[in-house]
Design a protein around this motif. Structure first.
Motif, PDB file in Angstrom:
ATOM      1  N   ASN A  80       0.823  -1.210   0.000  1.00  0.00           N
ATOM      2  CA  ASN A  80       0.000   0.000   0.000  1.00  0.00           C
ATOM      3  C   ASN A  80       0.858   1.263   0.000  1.00  0.00           C
ATOM      4  OD1 ASN A  80      -2.425  -1.412   0.005  1.00  0.00           O
ATOM      5  ND2 ASN A  80      -2.482  -1.562   2.225  1.00  0.00           N
ATOM      6  N   ILE A  81       1.953   1.235   0.777  1.00  0.00           N
ATOM      7  CA  ILE A  81       2.847   2.389   0.808  1.00  0.00           C
ATOM      8  C   ILE A  81       3.474   2.615  -0.565  1.00  0.00           C
ATOM      9  CG2 ILE A  81       4.994   3.263   1.798  1.00  0.00           C
ATOM     10  CD1 ILE A  81       4.245   1.862   4.400  1.00  0.00           C
ATOM     11  N   ALA A  82       3.911   1.524  -1.205  1.00  0.00           N
ATOM     12  CA  ALA A  82       4.514   1.656  -2.541  1.00  0.00           C
ATOM     13  C   ALA A  82       3.482   2.131  -3.561  1.00  0.00           C
ATOM     14  CB  ALA A  82       5.102   0.317  -2.972  1.00  0.00           C
ATOM     15  N   ASP A  83       2.231   1.651  -3.434  1.00  0.00           N
ATOM     16  CA  ASP A  83       1.174   2.075  -4.357  1.00  0.00           C
ATOM     17  C   ASP A  83       0.874   3.561  -4.202  1.00  0.00           C
ATOM     18  OD1 ASP A  83      -0.807   1.835  -6.268  1.00  0.00           O
ATOM     19  OD2 ASP A  83      -2.344   1.396  -4.795  1.00  0.00           O
ATOM     20  N   ASN A  84       0.781   4.031  -2.953  1.00  0.00           N
ATOM     21  CA  ASN A  84       0.538   5.456  -2.725  1.00  0.00           C
ATOM     22  C   ASN A  84       1.691   6.311  -3.243  1.00  0.00           C
ATOM     23  OD1 ASN A  84      -1.922   4.961  -1.482  1.00  0.00           O
ATOM     24  ND2 ASN A  84      -1.007   4.723   0.538  1.00  0.00           N
ATOM     25  N   ALA A  85       2.918   5.823  -3.043  1.00  0.00           N
ATOM     26  CA  ALA A  85       4.072   6.566  -3.550  1.00  0.00           C
ATOM     27  C   ALA A  85       4.046   6.626  -5.075  1.00  0.00           C
ATOM     28  CB  ALA A  85       5.370   5.916  -3.070  1.00  0.00           C
ATOM     29  N   ASN A  86       3.619   5.529  -5.714  1.00  0.00           N
ATOM     30  CA  ASN A  86       3.538   5.514  -7.181  1.00  0.00           C
ATOM     31  C   ASN A  86       2.484   6.497  -7.678  1.00  0.00           C
ATOM     32  OD1 ASN A  86       3.899   4.724  -9.834  1.00  0.00           O
ATOM     33  ND2 ASN A  86       2.535   2.982  -9.668  1.00  0.00           N
ATOM     34  N   LYS A  87       1.337   6.550  -6.985  1.00  0.00           N
ATOM     35  CA  LYS A  87       0.292   7.499  -7.378  1.00  0.00           C
ATOM     36  C   LYS A  87       0.785   8.933  -7.238  1.00  0.00           C
ATOM     37  CE  LYS A  87      -3.628   4.574  -6.099  1.00  0.00           C
ATOM     38  NZ  LYS A  87      -4.787   4.427  -5.182  1.00  0.00           N
ATOM     39  N   GLU A  88       1.455   9.220  -6.137  1.00  0.00           N
ATOM     40  CA  GLU A  88       1.960  10.579  -5.937  1.00  0.00           C
ATOM     41  C   GLU A  88       2.992  10.946  -6.998  1.00  0.00           C
ATOM     42  OE1 GLU A  88       3.415  10.768  -1.991  1.00  0.00           O
ATOM     43  OE2 GLU A  88       1.418  10.670  -1.049  1.00  0.00           O
ATOM     44  N   MET A  89       3.843   9.983  -7.363  1.00  0.00           N
ATOM     45  CA  MET A  89       4.840  10.254  -8.407  1.00  0.00           C
ATOM     46  C   MET A  89       4.170  10.507  -9.749  1.00  0.00           C
ATOM     47  SD  MET A  89       7.867  10.352  -7.156  1.00  0.00           S
ATOM     48  CE  MET A  89       8.852  10.154  -8.631  1.00  0.00           C
TER      49      MET A  89
END
Length: 257
Positions: A80-89
């Motif tokens: 989930n943390i990696a997914d949120n970081a990908n969305k923000e990027m």
């Protein structure tokens, strides 16, 4: 009497024999018991600690299940943390690209204003922007004219926009003024932005846009005419790049859900 003593001696001999055999039998039973106890201990030492159906086996399985659940929860949290970081990027990349394109347009605009001797007529065609509307034949056209820095007075211009393409596999051209029923005459200082929506006739394939700007002669401004042709695929390329980025962002969100 002799027979009696003989029988008595035989009975005593048999009794002695039976006593000896019973002692052997008891000893044999003790040896078998000891062997059985030793074998049972050896089997317990090499046998598994608990069977799945036993209470200790169930307890052990529950502990393993709890450990696996904790590992799965930690991995889901990391995902989930990696997914949120990908969305923000992705959002940051889209915003940076939009900002970069806006800055590039603004920089080109100011560069065209700072030109001193690019056009003797005092007016430059800064650019044409084209975007497709809701229907395939509907378009939005923006024309930007800039006045050169050395001229400080208002200039009068008459603009002609020709839509070049094919209709029914034959070369054809359309006048934007006739499509929108409006003259493209301007009087401006520094810059002029023209926005118009138009709908092409059915079967017309738009390929190029020709812009002609006629500058009226006045004090400090040498009259004349400038002309520039723009390819429609190149004009629509920038709009398509932005749409592709937005579609990629929406696909990432849908996949993450």
């Amino acid at each position: 009497m002799l027979n009696y003593h003989r029988w008595l001696d035989r009975l005593q001999v048999l009794e002695r024999k039976n006593r000896t055999s019973s002692i052997y039998l008891i000893g044999l039973m003790l040896v078998c018991f000891l062997l059985g106890a030793v074998s049972f201990n050896l089997w317990l030492s090499f046998a598994p600690e608990a069977t799945p159906n036993s209470a200790s086996g169930k307890r052990k399985l529950l502990q393993q299940l709890e450990t696996q659940a904790q590992v799965l929860a930690s991995r889901n949290l990391a995902l989930n943390i990696a997914d949120n970081a990908n969305k923000e990027m992705q959002q940051m990349f889209s915003q940076q690209l939009s900002t970069q394109k806006a800055l590039e347009k603004e920089l080109a605009f100011y560069r065209s204003i700072m030109v001193t001797d690019a056009d003797v007529e005092g007016v430059a065609i800064h650019g044409v922007e084209l975007a497709q509307g809701l229907s395939p034949d509907q378009y939005q056209l923006r024309l930007i004219l800039t006045q050169l820095q050395k001229h400080q007075v208002k200039v009068k211009t008459s603009t002609t926009v020709l839509l070049l393409g094919t209709q029914n596999d034959q070369p054809a051209e359309l006048s934007l003024s006739k499509l929108i029923d409006k003259k493209l005459d301007f009087e401006f200082n520094y810059f002029q932005i023209m926005d118009n929506n138009f709908v092409l006739p059915s079967g017309f394939n738009l390929q190029r846009i020709m812009v002609k700007v006629k500058v009226a002669a006045s004090r400090g401004v040498k009259g004349g005419e400038i002309e520039q042709v723009f390819n429609v695929p190149e004009l629509l390329m920038g709009e398509k790049e932005l749409r592709v980025i937005l579609e990629q962002n929406s696909q990432v969100k849908d996949n993450s859900q």
